[in-house]
Design an enzyme around this catalytic site. Structure first.
Site, short mmCIF file in Angstrom:
data_model
loop_
_atom_site.label_atom_id
_atom_site.label_comp_id
_atom_site.label_asym_id
_atom_site.label_seq_id
_atom_site.Cartn_x
_atom_site.Cartn_y
_atom_site.Cartn_z
N SER A 115 0.87 -1.22 0.02
CA SER A 115 0.05 0.06 -0.13
C SER A 115 0.73 1.23 0.09
CB SER A 115 -0.96 -0.04 1.38
OG SER A 115 -1.86 0.73 1.16
N ASP A 139 -0.11 -3.92 -4.08
CA ASP A 139 -1.23 -3.20 -4.25
C ASP A 139 -0.93 -1.66 -3.70
OD1 ASP A 139 -3.58 -3.58 -5.21
OD2 ASP A 139 -4.82 -3.53 -3.38
N HIS A 205 -7.76 -5.42 -0.98
CA HIS A 205 -6.47 -4.84 -0.74
C HIS A 205 -5.44 -5.74 0.16
CE1 HIS A 205 -4.06 -1.48 -0.85
NE2 HIS A 205 -3.88 -1.27 0.70
#
Length: 368
Positions: A115, A139, A205
């Site tokens: 992330s 991601d 996610h």
């Protein structure tokens, strides 16, 4: 602050803090080094760190470094945390320079970021002029980065080989390619395991690091096919195209472009053959060897290094304040932590760039 974990002592990480008094590091230059960065609201005890760390120590003899930037990543304000990745990247840059000075070539370094951590990895790699062997962006976060140019986020110039894994593309994470090779399991946005979850957006996610951890145990778990789009992949238009493994063992010399694949809805998520518990002699500067080397002894395994996560993402090794001036490193043991599990350091106030992002976004990154 960095937690350095060795296979020989997996349950007692060494705390390395940035200061100006020491240039030593607990890094063995004969071993590959893997650096792991958590995401927004995360910590070194988050599953995005522990699942990957434990898999690496089970399968390979490497040095694993978890970057503790919890105080800079904390909620509820996502835009502030996103601005803080520049600080994180600067500290990581200095740490890796110290590692390089200890005798370890940076092409043997691998940074794995989830992330926001993916972009921090990219910025640090750019500061090192792309000399890092590999960056894996799991991601990569979208809000605040979809409007940045390539110098302000993860991109293919940040390392010798950059891999992107996209599982929650759209609102939460980037759909754009970020590396030399980008993988889009199940099209990159809707993961089968998550469709019955209460908040599938968050679950999608999290599947990026879940798949990646499984790929470390099983190099053949996630065969992916080169294709121009998910629609073409589903239509069978790419069935004759190249296939490579998604994840830790993606070959750095042959994998280029966009790759698509399907997964199971439940564990094991990979649809490929099972090769669990096998070390594939993976070198960051070379392609994946096809010769398995099952050289793990019971003594080397050590206690408590099986695939696991604590679910609550409780702060175990937090720092009360981040460090204001990147510099040399000082090695400390966990015994140097105070009664609140804090390393002493001088606090300072952040000056960060605030993005125009919905405050509600912070709620979807809990437990990363």
């Amino acid at each position: 602050v960095y937690l350095v974990t060795l296979r020989s002592n997996p349950v007692n990480p060494i705390v390395v803090a940035i200061n100006s008094t020491s240039t030593s590091t607990p890094v063995d230059p004969s071993l590959d080094i893997v650096v792991i960065l958590h995401g927004f609201t995360g910590s070194v005890s988050s599953k995005s760190v522990t699942l990957i760390r434990d898999a690496l120590l089970f399968v390979r003899n490497v040095t694993v470094v978890a970057v503790q930037w919890e105080q800079l990543a904390r909620g509820p304000w996502y835009d502030e945390a996103a601005g803080n990745i520049d600080i994180v990247a600067e500290h990581l840059f200095q740490f890796l320079l110290s590692v390089e000075e200890s005798g370890l070539y940076l092409d043997r370094a691998h940074i794995i970021g989830f992330s926001l951590g993916a972009h921090a990895a990219g910025l640090a790699g750019a500061m090192l002029e792309g000399r890092v062997g590999r960056i894996s962006g799991l991601d990569p976060a979208r809000p605040g980065f979809d409007t940045r140019n390539s110098t302000g986020r993860l991109d293919a110039s940040d390392a010798r080989f950059v891999v992107g894994v996209h599982t929650g593309a759209g609102f939460v994470a980037m759909s754009e390619a970020v590396g030399h090779v980008d993988f889009y399991p199940n099209g990159g946005s809707k993961q089968p395991h998550c469709q019955t979850e209460d908040i599938p957006l968050v679950c999608n996610h999290f599947m990026a690091y879940t798949y990646y951890a499984e790929s470390i145990y099983n190099a053949a778990a996630f065969p992916a096919r080169l294709c121009s789009s998910w629609a073409d992949f589903e239509a069978g238009s790419c069935d004759a195209n190249d296939v490579v493994p998604m994840g830790y063992y993606t070959p750095n010399k042959t994998a280029r472009g966009l790759y698509f694949l399907k997964t199971n809805a439940q564990e094991p998520y990979g649809l490929g053959e099972a090769h669990h518990g096998v070390d594939f002699d993976h070198s960051l500067s070379n392609d994946l060897s096809t010769t398995p080397q099952n050289n793990i002894t019971e003594q080397e395994k050590g206690p408590n290094i099986l695939l696991s996560g604590d679910g609550n993402d409780k702060d175990i090794y937090s720092t009360s304040d981040h460090l204001s001036n990147p510099g040399d490193v000082e090695v400390q043991s966990l015994n140097d932590l105070d009664s609140n599990n804090h390393l002493s350091s001088n606090s300072h106030k952040l000056n960060v760039t605030h993005f125009s992002i919905l405050i509600a976004l912070s709620s979807i990154f809990l437990l990363t």
